[in-house]
Motif scaffolding. Structure first.
Motif, mmCIF file in Angstrom:
data_model
loop_
_atom_site.group_PDB
_atom_site.id
_atom_site.type_symbol
_atom_site.label_atom_id
_atom_site.label_comp_id
_atom_site.label_asym_id
_atom_site.label_seq_id
_atom_site.Cartn_x
_atom_site.Cartn_y
_atom_site.Cartn_z
ATOM 1 N N MET A 1 2.396 26.354 4.071
ATOM 2 C CA MET A 1 1.871 24.898 4.358
ATOM 3 C C MET A 1 2.358 23.915 3.122
ATOM 4 S SD MET A 1 -2.108 25.615 5.262
ATOM 5 C CE MET A 1 -2.675 26.004 3.569
ATOM 6 N N MET A 2 2.603 22.852 3.610
ATOM 7 C CA MET A 2 3.193 21.822 2.822
ATOM 8 C C MET A 2 1.985 20.849 2.387
ATOM 9 S SD MET A 2 6.456 22.072 2.708
ATOM 10 C CE MET A 2 7.107 20.334 2.409
ATOM 11 N N TYR A 3 1.945 20.659 1.069
ATOM 12 C CA TYR A 3 1.162 19.842 0.572
ATOM 13 C C TYR A 3 1.727 18.414 0.055
ATOM 14 C CZ TYR A 3 -2.435 23.191 0.366
ATOM 15 O OH TYR A 3 -3.481 24.200 0.732
ATOM 16 N N ASN A 4 1.277 17.342 0.595
ATOM 17 C CA ASN A 4 1.905 15.959 0.085
ATOM 18 C C ASN A 4 0.982 15.412 -0.804
ATOM 19 O OD1 ASN A 4 3.360 13.626 -0.146
ATOM 20 N ND2 ASN A 4 2.666 12.754 1.871
ATOM 21 N N PHE A 5 1.481 15.605 -2.153
ATOM 22 C CA PHE A 5 0.874 14.937 -3.372
ATOM 23 C C PHE A 5 0.766 13.413 -3.358
ATOM 24 C CE2 PHE A 5 1.189 19.341 -4.476
ATOM 25 C CZ PHE A 5 -0.142 19.764 -4.737
ATOM 26 N N GLY A 6 -0.207 12.626 -3.074
ATOM 27 C CA GLY A 6 -0.117 11.268 -3.242
ATOM 28 C C GLY A 6 0.686 10.632 -2.163
ATOM 29 N N PRO A 7 0.740 9.335 -1.925
ATOM 30 C CA PRO A 7 1.400 8.603 -0.986
ATOM 31 C C PRO A 7 2.970 8.768 -1.135
ATOM 32 C CG PRO A 7 0.568 7.209 -2.562
ATOM 33 C CD PRO A 7 -0.139 8.519 -2.853
ATOM 34 N N SER A 8 3.553 8.234 -0.199
ATOM 35 C CA SER A 8 5.218 8.437 0.063
ATOM 36 C C SER A 8 5.686 7.269 -0.811
ATOM 37 C CB SER A 8 5.550 8.651 1.137
ATOM 38 O OG SER A 8 5.141 7.583 2.127
ATOM 39 N N GLY A 9 6.804 7.246 -0.983
ATOM 40 C CA GLY A 9 7.505 6.033 -1.777
ATOM 41 C C GLY A 9 7.105 4.683 -1.291
ATOM 42 N N PRO A 10 7.474 4.463 0.095
ATOM 43 C CA PRO A 10 7.190 3.204 0.500
ATOM 44 C C PRO A 10 5.752 2.777 0.556
ATOM 45 C CG PRO A 10 8.857 4.236 1.996
ATOM 46 C CD PRO A 10 8.236 5.201 1.042
ATOM 47 N N GLU A 11 4.801 3.523 0.888
ATOM 48 C CA GLU A 11 3.608 3.405 0.854
ATOM 49 C C GLU A 11 3.015 3.108 -0.587
ATOM 50 O OE1 GLU A 11 1.429 6.632 2.420
ATOM 51 O OE2 GLU A 11 2.324 6.445 4.531
ATOM 52 N N LEU A 12 3.551 3.874 -1.447
ATOM 53 C CA LEU A 12 3.155 3.634 -3.048
ATOM 54 C C LEU A 12 3.557 2.156 -3.506
ATOM 55 C CD1 LEU A 12 1.784 4.788 -5.474
ATOM 56 C CD2 LEU A 12 4.135 5.844 -5.994
ATOM 57 N N ALA A 13 4.880 1.745 -3.124
ATOM 58 C CA ALA A 13 5.414 0.527 -3.398
ATOM 59 C C ALA A 13 4.354 -0.534 -2.805
ATOM 60 C CB ALA A 13 6.693 0.485 -2.841
ATOM 61 N N GLY A 14 4.043 -0.254 -1.451
ATOM 62 C CA GLY A 14 3.138 -1.284 -0.813
ATOM 63 C C GLY A 14 1.905 -1.226 -1.595
ATOM 64 N N CYS A 15 1.407 -0.401 -1.946
ATOM 65 C CA CYS A 15 0.134 -0.369 -2.649
ATOM 66 C C CYS A 15 0.119 -1.046 -4.088
ATOM 67 C CB CYS A 15 -0.450 0.946 -2.945
ATOM 68 S SG CYS A 15 -1.173 1.784 -1.430
ATOM 69 N N LEU A 16 1.304 -0.723 -4.676
ATOM 70 C CA LEU A 16 1.553 -1.242 -6.010
ATOM 71 C C LEU A 16 1.672 -3.040 -5.700
ATOM 72 C CD1 LEU A 16 3.779 0.932 -7.705
ATOM 73 C CD2 LEU A 16 1.598 0.467 -8.232
ATOM 74 N N ILE A 17 2.319 -3.220 -4.845
ATOM 75 C CA ILE A 17 2.547 -4.883 -4.631
ATOM 76 C C ILE A 17 1.107 -5.467 -4.174
ATOM 77 C CG2 ILE A 17 3.507 -6.409 -2.978
ATOM 78 C CD1 ILE A 17 6.001 -4.644 -2.812
ATOM 79 N N ILE A 18 0.508 -4.878 -3.430
ATOM 80 C CA ILE A 18 -1.026 -5.474 -3.140
ATOM 81 C C ILE A 18 -1.631 -5.552 -4.343
ATOM 82 C CG2 ILE A 18 -3.012 -5.100 -1.980
ATOM 83 C CD1 ILE A 18 -1.310 -3.657 0.271
ATOM 84 N N PHE A 19 -1.763 -4.501 -5.157
ATOM 85 C CA PHE A 19 -2.365 -4.339 -6.358
ATOM 86 C C PHE A 19 -2.040 -5.535 -7.440
ATOM 87 C CE2 PHE A 19 -3.285 -2.898 -10.440
ATOM 88 C CZ PHE A 19 -4.683 -2.662 -10.566
ATOM 89 N N ALA A 20 -0.719 -5.792 -7.516
ATOM 90 C CA ALA A 20 -0.078 -6.730 -8.316
ATOM 91 C C ALA A 20 -0.650 -8.224 -7.837
ATOM 92 C CB ALA A 20 1.477 -6.777 -8.342
#
Length: 50
Positions: free
Chosen positions: A1-20
């Motif tokens: 089974m594959m576990y995806n820890f946290g959001p992927s790169g683009p999603e994380l960047a989008g979240c950081l931009i929104i947060f900023a």
């Protein structure tokens, strides 16, 4: 089974931009509000303490 820890790169960047953007907007609002409210507050303080 594959576990995806946290959001992927683009999603994380989008979240950081929104947060900023939110952080900057809140900072600007606080700064403007403080600029407007500080004279009123000091005036009220003088009225109360006088």
């Amino acid at each position: 089974m594959m576990y995806n820890f946290g959001p992927s790169g683009p999603e994380l960047a989008g979240c950081l931009i929104i947060f900023a953007v939110i952080f900057i907007a809140v900072g600007v609002l606080i700064a403007l509000g403080f600029q407007w409210l500080w004279p009123i507050f000091t005036h009220w303080l003088h009225e109360v303490t006088a």
